[in-house]
Design a protein around this motif. Sequence first.
Motif, mmCIF file in Angstrom:
data_model
loop_
_atom_site.group_PDB
_atom_site.id
_atom_site.type_symbol
_atom_site.label_atom_id
_atom_site.label_comp_id
_atom_site.label_asym_id
_atom_site.label_seq_id
_atom_site.Cartn_x
_atom_site.Cartn_y
_atom_site.Cartn_z
ATOM 1 N N ARG A 1 0.834 -1.208 0.000
ATOM 2 C CA ARG A 1 0.000 0.000 0.000
ATOM 3 C C ARG A 1 0.866 1.254 0.000
ATOM 4 N NH1 ARG A 1 -2.977 -3.333 3.592
ATOM 5 N NH2 ARG A 1 -1.978 -2.405 5.401
ATOM 6 N N ASN A 2 1.925 1.246 0.799
ATOM 7 C CA ASN A 2 2.785 2.428 0.852
ATOM 8 C C ASN A 2 3.562 2.618 -0.445
ATOM 9 O OD1 ASN A 2 2.056 3.390 3.317
ATOM 10 N ND2 ASN A 2 3.738 2.475 4.446
ATOM 11 N N LEU B 1 3.728 5.881 -2.986
ATOM 12 C CA LEU B 1 4.970 6.478 -3.482
ATOM 13 C C LEU B 1 5.087 6.383 -4.998
ATOM 14 C CD1 LEU B 1 7.486 5.164 -0.785
ATOM 15 C CD2 LEU B 1 6.568 7.475 -1.000
ATOM 16 N N GLY B 2 4.124 5.741 -5.647
ATOM 17 C CA GLY B 2 4.084 5.728 -7.098
ATOM 18 C C GLY B 2 4.850 4.608 -7.771
ATOM 19 N N PHE B 3 5.088 3.490 -7.084
ATOM 20 C CA PHE B 3 5.753 2.384 -7.778
ATOM 21 C C PHE B 3 5.148 1.055 -7.359
ATOM 22 C CE2 PHE B 3 8.178 2.429 -3.858
ATOM 23 C CZ PHE B 3 8.622 1.117 -3.673
ATOM 24 N N THR B 4 5.362 0.064 -8.189
ATOM 25 C CA THR B 4 4.833 -1.269 -7.955
ATOM 26 C C THR B 4 5.972 -2.283 -8.014
ATOM 27 O OG1 THR B 4 4.349 -1.512 -10.319
ATOM 28 C CG2 THR B 4 2.561 -0.717 -8.906
ATOM 29 N N ALA B 5 5.652 -3.520 -7.724
ATOM 30 C CA ALA B 5 6.657 -4.580 -7.674
ATOM 31 C C ALA B 5 7.042 -5.028 -9.083
ATOM 32 C CB ALA B 5 6.127 -5.764 -6.880
ATOM 33 N N ALA C 1 12.240 -4.605 -7.077
ATOM 34 C CA ALA C 1 12.572 -6.031 -6.952
ATOM 35 C C ALA C 1 12.397 -6.520 -5.526
ATOM 36 C CB ALA C 1 14.007 -6.266 -7.421
ATOM 37 N N ARG C 2 12.793 -5.686 -4.553
ATOM 38 C CA ARG C 2 12.629 -6.087 -3.151
ATOM 39 C C ARG C 2 11.151 -6.206 -2.793
ATOM 40 N NH1 ARG C 2 16.802 -1.462 -1.216
ATOM 41 N NH2 ARG C 2 18.637 -2.267 -2.322
ATOM 42 N N LEU C 3 10.345 -5.279 -3.325
ATOM 43 C CA LEU C 3 8.910 -5.350 -3.070
ATOM 44 C C LEU C 3 8.329 -6.623 -3.686
ATOM 45 C CD1 LEU C 3 6.327 -4.036 -1.983
ATOM 46 C CD2 LEU C 3 6.114 -2.826 -4.171
ATOM 47 N N ALA C 4 8.802 -6.987 -4.881
ATOM 48 C CA ALA C 4 8.311 -8.211 -5.526
ATOM 49 C C ALA C 4 8.665 -9.435 -4.699
ATOM 50 C CB ALA C 4 8.903 -8.326 -6.933
#
Length: 421
Positions: A222-223, A227-231, A394-397
Amino acid sequence: MTPVELSRTVLHAVRRAVDGGELDVTVPERAVVTEPGPGGCGDFSTTIALQLARPAGQPPRRVAEILRSHLADADGVRDVVVTGPGFLNISLDDQADVLTALVREIRSRGAEYGHGDALAGEVVALRVPYEVRAEVVADAVVRIVATQGGRATVEHGEPVNLRPVPAPEDPAPLGPDAAQWALLHPAPHDRPRITADHLVQREGNPLFRVRYAHARIRSLSRNAARLGFTAEPGPLHEPTSKVSTSLVSTGHEPTGQESAGHQPTGHQPTAHGDARFGHGAGRPYGGPLGPAADTAPAADVDTGTEAQDVDTGTEAQEAEAQSGGAPRRTPVTTAPPPLQTPLADHPRVLALAATQRAPDRLARHLVTVADAVLPFLPCVLPRGEEKPSAAHRARLALAEAAGTVLAGGLSLLGIDAPEHL
């Protein structure tokens, strides 16, 4: 090449050796690949040669040498080394691609990651006594068997073939989720503890760690959207030049323990009072674990100040910018995180849980995944004035892949995977 693909490659090498008359064995249904143990080398190791030595009537090391010749020229394999009595240590062309491919596979399969055909077409008849734990275990086994292509039926009658040690008292007062965990987490021969410990929101409670890790990952997603980016799967580390810039701009090597605008305190309180997590101290992705980013700040019992959110949402970034704080970089490493092994091992664990009628195996595996992902989470989002990069995506993914495994496993156990905690 993912660990699952490497397992197929090993089986293909066995089949080639059998077809060529070098081995006289039945090709096994699966080959287990794990990280090399002490004395090993490379990216992965397998004991398939030791497994086949007796039926082949040959020494394990001789079997390993035969398989080595077939593995060495396989696509994606850089080198194969035989160590010890017959361990095959396999180095892949690009280790970074292993983790990236694993994350992509989890993202593509979603909740079905780990499902297989170990029990394809089989009907598993479960006969259980009229007892609450037996009923709950049988219910979980039905769902787990289905993930491997089988179908399980539950009956009450003799002879009983599923009889875990009964619960000493009614678990209903714990609530549905804690009651399920209390009955499923212990091995069938262990007496379950029906105590309020399963409700305590602290590090010592395995159920809390698993559900907290999932909620924390959902908070990061969600955060990241704010911040405008995805995994996006890829390398977890930034280019060396960016790391060097980080050291110059801050004047010291980052530790991963700084929260926005604050020096590290050695621990951060969570939104649950005393529930503190220090899993990350001194580790590559270091830093104590704080509360989920969308929870209210908790009063710091040591200083009386409000603890900053280590997930570093938009508010923390704005505060840093207004105060003129220097940008800080997250610690990076080129080594795969400890999280890679339990994620890659999930299909094997799920197959074992199904074939052995043992949901406790899955429960304990979820604890392993949670304990591996929690120290990694503080480095997922940008900090301070740092801009989202490919490494952050990549870390979020990777974090979301762990969340997928946790959510799927909890669902099979009949336990809710919370969005907030």
